[in-house]
Design a protein around this motif. Sequence first.
Motif, PDB file in Angstrom:
ATOM      1  N   GLU A 107       0.819  -1.196   0.000  1.00 52.09           N
ATOM      2  CA  GLU A 107       0.000   0.000   0.000  1.00 52.09           C
ATOM      3  C   GLU A 107       0.864   1.262   0.000  1.00 52.09           C
ATOM      4  N   LEU A 108       1.943   1.244   0.766  1.00 50.77           N
ATOM      5  CA  LEU A 108       2.848   2.393   0.812  1.00 50.77           C
ATOM      6  C   LEU A 108       3.527   2.618  -0.544  1.00 50.77           C
ATOM      7  N   ILE A 109       3.994   1.537  -1.156  1.00 51.02           N
ATOM      8  CA  ILE A 109       4.617   1.642  -2.481  1.00 51.02           C
ATOM      9  C   ILE A 109       3.628   2.219  -3.481  1.00 51.02           C
ATOM     10  N   ASN A 110       2.399   1.723  -3.423  1.00 45.63           N
ATOM     11  CA  ASN A 110       1.367   2.194  -4.343  1.00 45.63           C
ATOM     12  C   ASN A 110       1.092   3.683  -4.137  1.00 45.63           C
ATOM     13  N   CYS A 111       1.000   4.114  -2.875  1.00 42.86           N
ATOM     14  CA  CYS A 111       0.753   5.524  -2.584  1.00 42.86           C
ATOM     15  C   CYS A 111       1.871   6.408  -3.124  1.00 42.86           C
ATOM     16  N   VAL A 112       3.103   5.968  -2.926  1.00 42.32           N
ATOM     17  CA  VAL A 112       4.260   6.755  -3.368  1.00 42.32           C
ATOM     18  C   VAL A 112       4.323   6.835  -4.890  1.00 42.32           C
ATOM     19  N   LEU A 113       4.234   5.702  -5.557  1.00 42.67           N
ATOM     20  CA  LEU A 113       4.373   5.684  -7.018  1.00 42.67           C
ATOM     21  C   LEU A 113       3.202   6.359  -7.718  1.00 42.67           C
ATOM     22  N   SER A 114       2.036   6.273  -7.115  1.00 47.15           N
ATOM     23  CA  SER A 114       0.847   6.839  -7.764  1.00 47.15           C
ATOM     24  C   SER A 114       0.838   8.363  -7.759  1.00 47.15           C
ATOM     25  N   THR A 115       1.794   8.990  -7.068  1.00 48.14           N
ATOM     26  CA  THR A 115       1.896  10.444  -7.136  1.00 48.14           C
ATOM     27  C   THR A 115       2.370  10.903  -8.508  1.00 48.14           C
ATOM     28  N   GLN A 116       2.981   9.996  -9.264  1.00 50.29           N
ATOM     29  CA  GLN A 116       3.529  10.370 -10.570  1.00 50.29           C
ATOM     30  C   GLN A 116       3.121   9.426 -11.698  1.00 50.29           C
ATOM     31  N   TYR A 117       2.730   8.196 -11.348  1.00 55.90           N
ATOM     32  CA  TYR A 117       2.396   7.198 -12.360  1.00 55.90           C
ATOM     33  C   TYR A 117       0.977   6.682 -12.156  1.00 55.90           C
ATOM     34  N   THR A 118       0.418   6.128 -13.224  1.00 57.97           N
ATOM     35  CA  THR A 118      -0.840   5.396 -13.094  1.00 57.97           C
ATOM     36  C   THR A 118      -0.473   3.980 -12.678  1.00 57.97           C
ATOM     37  N   THR A 119      -0.784   3.628 -11.445  1.00 62.47           N
ATOM     38  CA  THR A 119      -0.402   2.319 -10.910  1.00 62.47           C
ATOM     39  C   THR A 119      -1.640   1.451 -10.695  1.00 62.47           C
ATOM     40  N   THR A 120      -1.428   0.153 -10.737  1.00 62.65           N
ATOM     41  CA  THR A 120      -2.462  -0.804 -10.353  1.00 62.65           C
ATOM     42  C   THR A 120      -1.812  -1.805  -9.413  1.00 62.65           C
ATOM     43  N   ALA A 121      -2.418  -2.007  -8.254  1.00 68.67           N
ATOM     44  CA  ALA A 121      -1.823  -2.882  -7.243  1.00 68.67           C
ATOM     45  C   ALA A 121      -2.823  -3.927  -6.783  1.00 68.67           C
ATOM     46  N   THR A 122      -2.294  -4.978  -6.187  1.00 68.39           N
ATOM     47  CA  THR A 122      -3.117  -6.011  -5.579  1.00 68.39           C
ATOM     48  C   THR A 122      -4.144  -5.376  -4.648  1.00 68.39           C
ATOM     49  N   VAL A 123      -5.387  -5.788  -4.781  1.00 69.52           N
ATOM     50  CA  VAL A 123      -6.446  -5.303  -3.901  1.00 69.52           C
ATOM     51  C   VAL A 123      -6.522  -6.216  -2.689  1.00 69.52           C
ATOM     52  N   GLY A 124      -6.492  -5.603  -1.500  1.00 72.42           N
ATOM     53  CA  GLY A 124      -6.563  -6.411  -0.277  1.00 72.42           C
ATOM     54  C   GLY A 124      -5.411  -7.392  -0.198  1.00 72.42           C
ATOM     55  N   ASN A 125      -5.737  -8.654   0.023  1.00 71.14           N
ATOM     56  CA  ASN A 125      -4.694  -9.685   0.079  1.00 71.14           C
ATOM     57  C   ASN A 125      -4.934 -10.738  -0.999  1.00 71.14           C
ATOM     58  N   PHE A 126      -5.321 -10.296  -2.190  1.00 69.74           N
ATOM     59  CA  PHE A 126      -5.483 -11.194  -3.334  1.00 69.74           C
ATOM     60  C   PHE A 126      -4.097 -11.594  -3.826  1.00 69.74           C
ATOM     61  N   ASN A 127      -3.428 -12.434  -3.051  1.00 69.63           N
ATOM     62  CA  ASN A 127      -2.003 -12.662  -3.322  1.00 69.63           C
ATOM     63  C   ASN A 127      -1.628 -14.118  -3.567  1.00 69.63           C
ATOM     64  N   ASN A 128      -2.630 -14.971  -3.855  1.00 69.81           N
ATOM     65  CA  ASN A 128      -2.303 -16.386  -4.056  1.00 69.81           C
ATOM     66  C   ASN A 128      -2.401 -16.778  -5.527  1.00 69.81           C
ATOM     67  N   HIS A 129      -2.505 -18.077  -5.796  1.00 67.00           N
ATOM     68  CA  HIS A 129      -2.496 -18.584  -7.171  1.00 67.00           C
ATOM     69  C   HIS A 129      -3.717 -18.150  -7.975  1.00 67.00           C
ATOM     70  N   ILE A 130      -4.746 -17.672  -7.280  1.00 67.97           N
ATOM     71  CA  ILE A 130      -5.917 -17.098  -7.955  1.00 67.97           C
ATOM     72  C   ILE A 130      -5.839 -15.570  -7.922  1.00 67.97           C
TER      73      ILE A 130
END
Length: 417
Positions: A107-130
């Motif tokens: 979330e911190l990385i996303n906040c920082v990078l999104s100040t200058q770039y259009t970013t898309t990050a994992t929502v919540g903890n959608f972090n497995n094989h699905i």
Amino acid sequence: MNISELYQLFIASSGIATDTRKIKNNSIFFALKGANFNGNEFALKAIESGATYAVVDEVDSTKKHSKLIQVKDVLTTLQTLANYHRKKLNIPVIALTGSNGKTTTKELINCVLSTQYTTTATVGNFNNHIGVPLTLLSFSDKTEIGIVEMGANHQKEIELLCSIAEPNFGYITNFGKAHLEGFGGVEGVIKGKSEIYTYLQKNEKTAFVNPEDHIQVSKTENITSINFYENITLLDSNPFLEIALDKTRIKTNLIGTYNFSNIKAAITIGKHFKITTEQIKSAIENYTPDNNRSQIIEKKGTKIILDAYNANPTSMKAALDNFSRMSSANKVVILGDMFELGVDSEKEHQDIVEYAQSLDFEQLHFIGEHFSKVKTSKGNLHTSFEAFSKSFEPTPCTYLIKGSRGMALERTLALFD
């Protein structure tokens, strides 16, 4: 239907759905299967609800439909489609894993990078094989940088996720005592998480490294790596972290010195992508943790630190350390069971109890089947949350509430009303 043909249907669609309750018009439904459900049984319902197509791997001959796309395996097809999409976009992808702090760091990385770039990050903890394939498929042609969180509880899982996401950059938050049962101990955790390093080295990609973590340093000796940005200093941590970045003071909404490395990772990645110090300051100061992650809540004059999103021996000890350093009187600790510790469970729960007893807390409450079996000279043992709630009487104190997700200790908040 081959993957390129399916991809064209995906590009023309409104996105991917795996739950018939969340179908959007013109979406493509993937009929995934699990231990207690079979998406194939809901494929026609998905189409009736607005899905343009349904991808299935089981077809009832009596229910054939022109909008059913039959494949050998739905999950594998989803993963292949996600990888195909990732390659088509050809954008920088940052992947991160670790035992603790993954979601906050993401979330911190996303906040920082999104100040200058259009970013898309994992929502919540959608972090497995699905979740990772779904994250990749949420990237659009407007996405300039992708941020993918990767979770794992056994060997070869990070290897699989890297093969799907093909990250350009990787970061491991830490190696802790999480999912010991699946990984087979701490050494298994290190081996499993380090699969991201294996991918980065093999594909000549880059690792971000915390130079204070000797495991990270040793594992990245032969990998192109970027150490944490140096001009970052911790100024205060009672209770919120304040830091100096290039002599610029940043007041965060994060508690716990364990979050300092998470902040440093986000700053380091931001600096690599040419984010200015002022942009970083704005991003970090505007980030507020939620979803039961180290939230500070005030209820009727009582301060509560709610850290009930998850727990393992490493994060539990860090939370206790931080709580003991806080300048508050009458501190009460409420801890819930830690899961997935396997044969180490009894020892790890006993160690946490003994450690909590060694610190200066007014009261200790241990909740759950695992904690109820430990030996304690100071503290109250409760076999279940229900048993705890019947005897608990809140007083004007400062509380730390922490436990594994399955314990759902956020329920404790209602006891303060």
